[in-house]
Structures are given as C-alpha cells and as structure tokens.
Design a protein around this motif. Structure first.
Motif, PDB file in Angstrom:
ATOM      1  N   SER A   1     -70.589 -38.375  82.322  1.00  0.00           N
ATOM      2  CA  SER A   1     -69.388 -39.159  82.037  1.00  0.00           C
ATOM      3  C   SER A   1     -68.260 -38.736  82.975  1.00  0.00           C
ATOM      4  O   SER A   1     -68.284 -37.662  83.577  1.00  0.00           O
ATOM      5  CB  SER A   1     -68.962 -38.975  80.581  1.00  0.00           C
ATOM      6  OG  SER A   1     -68.260 -37.758  80.407  1.00  0.00           O
ATOM      7  N   ARG A   2     -67.257 -39.581  83.085  1.00  0.00           N
ATOM      8  CA  ARG A   2     -66.099 -39.282  83.931  1.00  0.00           C
ATOM      9  C   ARG A   2     -65.384 -38.022  83.453  1.00  0.00           C
ATOM     10  O   ARG A   2     -64.729 -37.333  84.246  1.00  0.00           O
ATOM     11  CB  ARG A   2     -65.116 -40.458  83.926  1.00  0.00           C
ATOM     12  CG  ARG A   2     -65.545 -41.720  84.637  1.00  0.00           C
ATOM     13  CD  ARG A   2     -65.391 -41.647  86.139  1.00  0.00           C
ATOM     14  NE  ARG A   2     -64.037 -41.458  86.602  1.00  0.00           N
ATOM     15  CZ  ARG A   2     -63.117 -42.406  86.759  1.00  0.00           C
ATOM     16  NH1 ARG A   2     -63.413 -43.655  86.427  1.00  0.00           N
ATOM     17  NH2 ARG A   2     -61.921 -42.130  87.231  1.00  0.00           N
TER      18      ARG A   2
ATOM     19  N   TYR B   1     -68.001 -41.959  76.401  1.00  0.00           N
ATOM     20  CA  TYR B   1     -69.389 -41.563  76.180  1.00  0.00           C
ATOM     21  C   TYR B   1     -70.381 -42.324  77.058  1.00  0.00           C
ATOM     22  O   TYR B   1     -71.550 -42.459  76.718  1.00  0.00           O
ATOM     23  CB  TYR B   1     -69.740 -41.737  74.692  1.00  0.00           C
ATOM     24  CG  TYR B   1     -68.903 -40.849  73.804  1.00  0.00           C
ATOM     25  CD1 TYR B   1     -69.124 -39.468  73.756  1.00  0.00           C
ATOM     26  CD2 TYR B   1     -67.878 -41.376  73.034  1.00  0.00           C
ATOM     27  CE1 TYR B   1     -68.341 -38.649  72.955  1.00  0.00           C
ATOM     28  CE2 TYR B   1     -67.100 -40.564  72.225  1.00  0.00           C
ATOM     29  CZ  TYR B   1     -67.333 -39.203  72.201  1.00  0.00           C
ATOM     30  OH  TYR B   1     -66.559 -38.375  71.400  1.00  0.00           O
ATOM     31  N   THR B   2     -69.912 -42.800  78.205  1.00  0.00           N
ATOM     32  CA  THR B   2     -70.778 -43.531  79.129  1.00  0.00           C
ATOM     33  C   THR B   2     -70.880 -42.795  80.467  1.00  0.00           C
ATOM     34  O   THR B   2     -69.879 -42.269  80.962  1.00  0.00           O
ATOM     35  CB  THR B   2     -70.220 -44.948  79.387  1.00  0.00           C
ATOM     36  OG1 THR B   2     -70.228 -45.672  78.159  1.00  0.00           O
ATOM     37  CG2 THR B   2     -71.054 -45.700  80.401  1.00  0.00           C
ATOM     38  N   THR B   3     -72.071 -42.759  81.037  1.00  0.00           N
ATOM     39  CA  THR B   3     -72.248 -42.160  82.353  1.00  0.00           C
ATOM     40  C   THR B   3     -71.441 -42.920  83.399  1.00  0.00           C
ATOM     41  O   THR B   3     -71.372 -44.147  83.377  1.00  0.00           O
ATOM     42  CB  THR B   3     -73.740 -42.172  82.739  1.00  0.00           C
ATOM     43  OG1 THR B   3     -74.468 -41.396  81.782  1.00  0.00           O
ATOM     44  CG2 THR B   3     -73.959 -41.603  84.133  1.00  0.00           C
TER      45      THR B   3
END
Length: 376
Positions: free
Chosen positions: A68-69, A257-259
C-alpha cells in the motif's frame, strides 16, 4: 458439495430466463463503435513509445506496487505525478487511485457520516451509489438532471449535505447542468462532488474536463477524474483541497488497504497527459465525428435516439431480446455495437450504446447511419 448454493443458481437461472445473463465477449470486428477510447489514445503507437522511453529513462523496474502507499508502495514519482495532476485540474491537491470505481467508492463512503445526507442523480454510475450506500449517511436519489427535485431534496436534507453528479452520463450521453447545480448547492450549503469519467480528456485545456472548461472548479468539494477512457491508460485521481486529500489518506479504506499502482501505470498517466497537451486537436476531431453522426443519423426511423451531443449516442431498443437482435444485425455487417440490457439500464430502456472516436472514418460513420436508416 455443489460449487454454488441453490440461491446462487436460482439467480443465474432467472437471468437466463430474462435474457440478460452476462458473459465475457470475444467480438473482434473491423468497425469499432463500442469502446470508451474516444480520442484513440489507447491505440496510439506514439503514446506507447513515449511511455517506453520514459520508463527507460527512469531505469527502474516497472512491475509491482509492492504494498500500500502507506507502507512500501509510495514513491517520489507518485507524489510528483499527483502534483502534476493537481496543476492540470486546477486543484490544490490530488490523490491517485487504481480505478475510477475505487476512487469514487473511497471518496463518497468516507466523507459523509451518520446524520449527514447524500443526494445523487438517479442515473449516477453504480460506484457512486455504492459509495453512498456504504457510508453511514442518509441517501436519496433525485430525478435525472431535475433541478426542482434536487432543490426539494436539499430543503429536506439533514446534517452535512453532499450532492453527487457526473459531468457526462455514461448510458444516456447527456451532460449535467453544472452551473445551475452549483448555484443550488451554494444556496443550501451543500458540498458538490462530480465524477468526470467521461469528461476527462474530451473537454478542457489539456483534457482537464467539463468543470474546468466552464471555470467552475472552485464550486466543487471534490472531483474524480478517470484515465481508462479518453486518456487511453488506467487509473484515476480525486482532486480537491489538501485537507480533503489528507482525510482520504487517513480514513479512506479503499485507498489505505489497497496495493499501490506500479510505476508503469503511473508513467502511462503522466505521458498520456503530456501527449494530449501536444495533440489538443484530437478534441476538435472528436467533435467533428459527433457532428457528422448527428447530421447523418436518419430522421425517418422507428428508432428513438436519446438526445446527446457527446461521443455517447444511445438508441433505445425496448427489451433485452430486441436490443440483442439489433446489435447482432450490426455486428453481422462488421460494426462493433453492443447492447445495454436491463438491469444495467431500467426495463423498457434497453439500448444500443454507440460510441464515437477520432479514428472512426467519415465512411464508417456514413455506412453505420445508412444501416440504421433501415429496419434492423
């Protein structure tokens, strides 16, 4: 144990009975009138070479976001791109997402709280509606582009008020009365959110959309721009105040919660805007194709064309089977036009959705209109 539950099988069977069971298409036809690649950037070899050159210049692996960022997925390049996008869209700050669906879901589900009210146009894309439904706010739809109904909803709204619209609606192809909606939102102290999915690239200086072309950017609480349509690449961005972006970084679950997007996708966004800035004539070419279609569309026909001055030209077929039969007739002559069926649109409003592009030739458009002048 069966692979799916009886209830799941029943739902599939109901779709088959109604004639609207979805499946992945494999159509490859010579005359494309279905994609959202309005400016032809997705097929541009020149843009592809610009992306490859930029990646070679950076000399870094182009695959994998790694996390994630907020963990390992951030980069100086990503932050520089966001600054560039903020400048393009005349905003204080921007935040990049993997898709417009994700961006809208994150934004709308995060900003409204319990006791607030979200009012969205009834023809809004499903990701806008689902973002509203996932929030803890009250949610209401107003009649499409109906200012009186919107005002009625605003008068009754409680808490913080959010109004959600699109610049160009994907199924009807019409645009929103943005100046009038902005005026209403000011009057009732509502925060205005817009999805520019089908306006990005097509309108405005450097492709910065309908809002910027009208000089209304400061009337909006948040704007969402997507890059997988006229920009010919992938991804999206939310733009607004720095405080809004800070809020999403802290409370926007679909972002947190995202790549992260891989470097290749970020470079593609950067270079797509660089390419369009040097090829602004593409917008005028698209308008010429639209004008030609409107001029050539048969006046005497039993088909109902929904009024639109954009690249999206819908023709109502009324009924799933009728829409599929009309599309099949066009496809048999080499024209890639797809049917839009219920429940994607309301029953009775099933349609052909014709999309125009800069690469559609005058001969192709004339031939399509000639076929449409005859019973399908």
């Amino acid at each position: 144990m069966k692979s799916i539950t009886p209830q799941m099988q029943q739902r599939l069977d109901e779709r088959k009975t109604k004639g609207n069971l979805r499946s992945l298409p494999s159509i490859q036809l010579p005359h494309n009138f279905t994609s959202n690649d309005y400016l032809g950037l997705a097929r541009s070899q020149a843009l592809g070479q610009m992306i490859a050159n930029r990646l070679a210049e950076l000399g870094a692996p182009a695959h994998g976001g790694t996390g994630s960022r907020l963990l390992s997925g951030n980069s100086d390049f990503a932050m520089a791109l966001e600054q560039k996008l903020a400048g393009i869209f005349n905003a204080e700050a921007a935040l990049v997402f993997g898709s417009g669906y994700q961006a809208n879901l994150c934004l709308i589900s995060s900003v409204a709280q319990k006791g607030d009210t979200i009012i969205y146009d009834q023809l809004s894309h499903v990701c806008l509606k689902e973002g509203a439904w996932l929030s803890k706010a009250q949610t209401f739809a107003f009649l499409h582009n109906d200012l009186e109904d919107l005002e009625r909803r605003l008068k009754a709204a409680e808490g913080n008020k959010f109004v959600v619209v699109e610049s160009v609606y994907s199924m009807d192809g019409d645009d929103a009365p943005l100046k009038e909606i902005a005026t209403l939102c000011k009057r009732y102290e509502a925060r205005l959110i817009i999805d520019e999915a089908h306006g990005t690239g097509v309108f405005g200086e450097g492709g910065n959309g309908l809002v910027c072309s009208l000089g209304l950017e400061h009337d909006f609480f948040a704007r969402v721009y997507t890059f997988g349509k006229a920009m010919g690449v992938h991804g999206a961005a939310v733009v607004g105040s720095q405080e809004l972006i800070d809020y999403l970084v802290n409370f926007g679950r679909p972002f947190i919660y995202t790549t992260a997007m891989p470097l290749h996708s970020l470079v593609a966004i950067e270079q797509a805007f660089n390419y369009l800035s040097k090829n602004q004539h593409l917008q005028a070419e698209l308008r010429q194709r639209i004008a030609l279609f409107l001029k050539q569309f048969p006046e005497e026909t039993d088909m109902k064309r929904i009024q639109s001055n954009t690249a999206i030209q819908p023709i109502v077929a009324q009924g799933n089977e009728r829409a599929k039969a009309m599309a099949k007739a066009l496809q048999s002559k080499g024209f890639d036009v797809r049917p839009i069926l219920a429940p994607t649109v309301r029953e009775g409003e099933e349609r052909l959705r014709i999309c125009l592009h800069t690469y559609n030739t005058e001969e192709e458009i004339n031939a399509l209109c000639q076929i449409l002048s005859q019973p399908l």
